[in-house]
Design a protein around this motif. Structure first.
Motif, mmCIF file in Angstrom:
data_model
loop_
_atom_site.group_PDB
_atom_site.id
_atom_site.type_symbol
_atom_site.label_atom_id
_atom_site.label_comp_id
_atom_site.label_asym_id
_atom_site.label_seq_id
_atom_site.Cartn_x
_atom_site.Cartn_y
_atom_site.Cartn_z
ATOM 1 N N GLY A 184 40.371 41.458 47.586
ATOM 2 C CA GLY A 184 39.316 41.095 46.645
ATOM 3 C C GLY A 184 39.549 39.683 46.128
ATOM 4 N N HIS A 185 38.571 39.179 45.360
ATOM 5 C CA HIS A 185 38.685 37.832 44.785
ATOM 6 C C HIS A 185 39.478 37.924 43.485
ATOM 7 C CE1 HIS A 185 37.755 33.868 43.340
ATOM 8 N NE2 HIS A 185 37.035 33.599 44.434
ATOM 9 N N ALA A 186 40.517 37.102 43.368
ATOM 10 C CA ALA A 186 41.397 37.171 42.201
ATOM 11 C C ALA A 186 40.659 36.857 40.907
ATOM 12 C CB ALA A 186 42.572 36.211 42.385
ATOM 13 N N ALA A 187 39.690 35.938 40.949
ATOM 14 C CA ALA A 187 38.985 35.531 39.733
ATOM 15 C C ALA A 187 38.097 36.626 39.180
ATOM 16 C CB ALA A 187 38.165 34.274 40.009
ATOM 17 N N ARG A 188 37.594 37.504 40.044
ATOM 18 C CA ARG A 188 36.668 38.544 39.599
ATOM 19 C C ARG A 188 37.353 39.892 39.424
ATOM 20 N NH1 ARG A 188 33.144 35.839 43.412
ATOM 21 N NH2 ARG A 188 33.615 37.415 44.997
ATOM 22 N N GLU A 189 38.701 39.882 39.506
ATOM 23 C CA GLU A 189 39.478 41.115 39.349
ATOM 24 C C GLU A 189 39.026 42.200 40.311
ATOM 25 O OE1 GLU A 189 39.651 42.335 35.284
ATOM 26 O OE2 GLU A 189 40.467 40.422 34.604
#
Length: 364
Positions: A184-189
């Motif tokens: 997953g994208h780290a910024a969007r958890e």
């Protein structure tokens, strides 16, 4: 007779040292060993670079003990200051690659086998096996020929122990573990971080204590040694791989340890092999008692040898010192071959119950 055997065994060791015999390249030393035995009217058997033989009066109705050591060597390291294959005797030392690990043990076992070869009315048959690929735990060494050797009761494995008795040896498991998450994208958890899942299991490996403790070694030891995960800073990793080094004691089999680990962790666990098993022999076994009676000490060995391939009681014992193995300018004290043969013969006297045997000191 004993003195002649000791002298011939020492000469054989020098010949072996002069022949390059890296693991998987032991054909010429196998030839030498077979020729040495055949020239003394011993019928030999061979599979690849492994040579074995039985005592003259073999009786299928009797149990068989195995005398085993290896004739392969590691490559000489860069620190050598002398020719590794010279087999030079200087003072009280014999120098050469494989002299200590495990040439001295091998020729001492060969000499012991020859001492008992023609004796009748032994309680045990004796099988001598000079095997290959020990230094790399290869598949074409002792493991290859074990099915051909017949049923075995117990074994003496020749490795340099100063003739003390290693009555147990740790087994080895190398586990490749994978903690599975979801990318997953780290910024969007987003996703499920495999590193965090791995951390829970790694903590378990660090802190878990197995219920049973070895009398010789104490607790089983597990160490996480390698870890890898992630490809870039902003992506939650889907997988985290790590490696665990497990030193198994005689309290468990390798298979039992793997199943217990799988029952406690969430990650996927794949053992690279379960071949290198823990081994042991009862401290009250006749061969151990015979060694102790000769003044030898018992201990648990942290190093792995072909003993790990045996499923029978076995003791690791031989002339030489483990600390000299694989060192630059490897050597064996000249007297250690004679002492090794005398020690092996003396230990077996109480076991095989030969009626016409007398050990004479090499100094007499």
């Amino acid at each position: 007779m004993l003195k002649q055997i000791q002298e011939e065994s020492f000469d054989l060791l020098r010949e072996l040292i002069r022949i390059q015999s890296f693991s998987k390249e032991e054909d010429k030393t196998a030839n030498l060993i077979a020729d040495f035995l055949e020239s003394r009217s011993v019928k030999t058997h061979r599979k690849m670079n492994n040579v074995w033989a039985y005592n003259k009066h073999f009786d299928a109705g009797k149990p068989t003990l195995l005398l085993n050591s290896h004739h392969d060597t590691v490559h000489p390291n860069s620190g050598y200051t002398r020719n590794p294959y010279d087999a030079a005797v200087e003072g009280d030392k014999l120098f050469g690659l494989g002299s200590n690990d495990a040439g001295g043990c091998l020729v001492s076992l060969i000499g012991t086998f020859l001492y008992y070869y023609e004796q009748e009315n032994l309680k045990y048959n004796i099988c001598l096996a000079a095997t290959a690929e020990e230094e790399i735990s290869g598949n074409n060494g002792l493991e290859l020929v074990l099915p051909d050797l017949g049923e075995l009761e117990f074994a003496i494995v020749g490795e340099p122990t100063e003739m003390h008795l290693a009555i147990a040896e740790r087994g080895l498991l190398v586990l490749d573990c994978i903690a599975h998450g979801k990318a997953g994208h780290a910024a969007r958890e987003e996703g499920e971080n495999a590193i965090y899942k791995a951390m829970k299991d790694i903590e378990w490996f660090k802190s878990y204590q197995f219920p049973k403790t070895s009398e010789v070694f104490g607790p089983l030891k597990m160490t996480v040694t390698i870890i890898n995960a992630g490809s870039q800073h902003n992506v939650v990793p889907a997988d985290c791989t790590f490696t665990v080094d497990v030193r198994v004691t005689d309290a468990y089999t390798n298979e039992e340890v793997v199943e217990m680990i799988k029952a406690h962790v969430e990650c996927e666990v794949k053992p690279r092999s379960v071949r290198l098993k823990p081994s042991s022999i009862d401290k009250n076994h006749p061969v151990v008692l015979a060694g102790v009676a000769l003044g030898k000490e018992t201990y648990g060995s942290p190093t792995t040898s072909d003993q790990a391939l045996l499923s029978i009681p076995s003791v690791k014992c031989g002339p030489g010192f483990s600390g000299r193995s694989h060192m630059a300018d490897e050597f064996l004290y000249v007297k250690e071959v004679a002492e090794g043969i005398e020690g092996y013969v003396g230990m077996l006297k109480a076991v095989v119950k030969s009626m016409d045997y007398e050990v004479r000191s090499t100094n007499s």
